[in-house]
Design a protein around this motif. Structure first.
Motif, PDB file in Angstrom:
ATOM      1  N   ARG A 191      37.725 -38.359 -96.480  1.00 37.02           N
ATOM      2  CA  ARG A 191      38.410 -39.128 -97.524  1.00 37.02           C
ATOM      3  C   ARG A 191      37.690 -39.034 -98.864  1.00 37.02           C
ATOM      4  O   ARG A 191      38.310 -38.800 -99.908  1.00 37.02           O
ATOM      5  CB  ARG A 191      38.520 -40.598 -97.099  1.00 37.02           C
ATOM      6  N   PRO A 236      45.337 -48.073 -98.329  1.00 36.04           N
ATOM      7  CA  PRO A 236      44.987 -46.709 -97.899  1.00 36.04           C
ATOM      8  C   PRO A 236      43.494 -46.449 -97.787  1.00 36.04           C
ATOM      9  O   PRO A 236      43.084 -45.533 -97.068  1.00 36.04           O
ATOM     10  CB  PRO A 236      45.609 -45.828 -98.989  1.00 36.04           C
ATOM     11  N   ASN A 237      42.671 -47.215 -98.497  1.00 33.16           N
ATOM     12  CA  ASN A 237      41.227 -46.980 -98.436  1.00 33.16           C
ATOM     13  C   ASN A 237      40.512 -48.037 -97.601  1.00 33.16           C
ATOM     14  O   ASN A 237      39.386 -48.426 -97.871  1.00 33.16           O
ATOM     15  CB  ASN A 237      40.612 -46.893 -99.835  1.00 33.16           C
ATOM     16  N   TYR A 243      48.595 -48.802 -86.743  1.00 35.40           N
ATOM     17  CA  TYR A 243      47.811 -48.367 -87.901  1.00 35.40           C
ATOM     18  C   TYR A 243      46.648 -47.507 -87.429  1.00 35.40           C
ATOM     19  O   TYR A 243      45.991 -47.834 -86.447  1.00 35.40           O
ATOM     20  CB  TYR A 243      47.303 -49.609 -88.634  1.00 35.40           C
TER      21      TYR A 243
END
Length: 384
Positions: free
Chosen positions: A366, A105-106, A122
């Motif tokens: 994020r 996820p990162n 993706y």
């Protein structure tokens, strides 16, 4: 919130060295690290951290070993909660790695195109560096003057330029379909150095020296043309465009999974051409997403949504047959607003800056996210 940016890229790695100055210019606050050890030793201050990774291609150690090293390094960084951005100059470089890349996820991917299907779709940032390279050439005064000699509004003696380049299945099919249609064949200027043909293998622009061409022939060679140094494939074939009304673009890839734009489409757009494209599923969809316009008001572009490769290529060819029956001058007049728009978008967009702005926005979002507050929002009462 201040993000600590790090650029992990080896300036001594030949295949990636041309991209490093671009990343330094786009991310001026990033601290450069030439090796992974240097990077790890440098990340010793308070976070948050974002690591921009341009993995060495390392041709001396082999592709498979370079892939394994890249995976190990990325997993080590992301396991520490560090946001990583992987820059991929060629889509094919990561086609074998989706199984683990899509599970992190990162990790953010920056690549020169898009993938079409399922879990492999993706989320990533598209970096149109091929369009930027071409636009940089076209902005140079000598090249702009050469392009400016093209008459884009008057009817031409022939209809289609079909410059097929290296051997590909779809190019051979298109070549054969054209030669089987007497009308389209007679109205096409075609070359194909990659396959069997009675046509010229390559058509050079006036001023190009045949002795400078490589053996076997290809257009990836760097040349000086009109005082401008560029890859031969970037130079617009103005002398051919003067003779033909429309361009048939056979992109570097035309299988359904990968979509990316190269100098092949840039040549047509900078010269204000109507184009029919043999390429991947949703190629025109992503072209519009990038800000360009296509010609669905003139021809049927539903071929772009056909998943089956051969059927899509055939449907595109059939639009050549449709154009062959239309009044050329009327078509040229109708496309003028579209081609002028595409010319402007290609040359006025800073494709590097567009990429870096998107990357920065995603990282800001994020790393600015308070995960504890977010968890409380979706799971009230937990963790107390």
């Amino acid at each position: 919130m201040r993000i600590n940016y790090w650029l992990y890229a080896d300036p001594e790695d030949g295949p990636t060295s041309e991209f490093i100055p671009v990343l330094i210019a786009q991310f001026p606050n990033a601290v450069s690290c030439a090796s992974f050890d240097q990077l790890c030793n440098s990340i010793n201050c308070e976070g948050p951290h974002a690591v921009l990774i341009f993995s060495p291609q390392a041709p001396d150690i082999g592709f498979e070993q370079a892939r394994r090293i890249r995976k190990t390094e990325i997993l080590k960084l992301t396991a520490q909660g560090i946001e990583c951005v992987l820059f991929v100059p060629e889509l094919f470089d990561i086609s074998w790695d989706f199984d683990w890349i899509t599970s992190i996820p990162n990790l953010l991917i920056v690549a020169p195109g898009q993938h079409n299907f399922g879990l492999l779709n993706y989320p990533w940032v598209t970096w149109q560096h091929w369009l930027q390279d071409a636009a940089d050439v076209y902005r140079q005064s000598n090249m702009a003057k050469y392009i400016g000699t093209l008459d884009t509004v008057s009817s031409k003696l022939k209809l289609f330029d079909v410059l097929l380049g290296g051997e590909r299945v779809y190019r051979t099919l298109l070549h054969d379909w054209i030669e089987q249609d007497p009308v389209v064949s007679a109205n096409s200027i075609m070359s194909y150095y990659g396959g069997t043909t009675t046509r010229p293998r390559m058509i050079l622009e006036p001023g190009m020296d045949p002795d400078d061409m490589p053996t076997p022939p290809h257009t990836g060679v760097g040349i000086e043309f009109n005082g401008v140094y560029a890859r031969m494939s970037v130079v617009p074939p103005v002398s051919i465009y003067q003779q033909c009304a429309y361009s048939i673009v056979t992109e570097t890839n035309a299988q359904h999974n990968w979509v990316f734009f190269t100098e092949k489409i840039a040549r047509a757009m900078v010269c204000e051409r109507l184009f029919v494209v043999l390429s991947s599923y949703r190629y025109l969809h992503y072209l519009k997403q990038a800000g360009f316009q296509t010609f669905d008001s003139i021809i049927n572009e539903s071929y772009d949504l056909e998943v089956n490769d051969v059927r899509r290529w055939r449907m595109a060819f059939e639009q050549m047959q449709v154009l062959a029956q239309m009044d050329q001058q009327q078509v040229l007049e109708r496309i003028q607003p579209i081609v002028a728009h595409n010319h402007q978008v290609l040359l006025q967009t800073d494709w590097h800056k567009k990429m870096s702005q998107q990357v920065t926005q995603i990282l800001d979002a994020r790393l600015g996210l308070n995960l504890k507050e977010s968890q409380e929002l979706f799971h009230p009462g937990q963790g107390r």
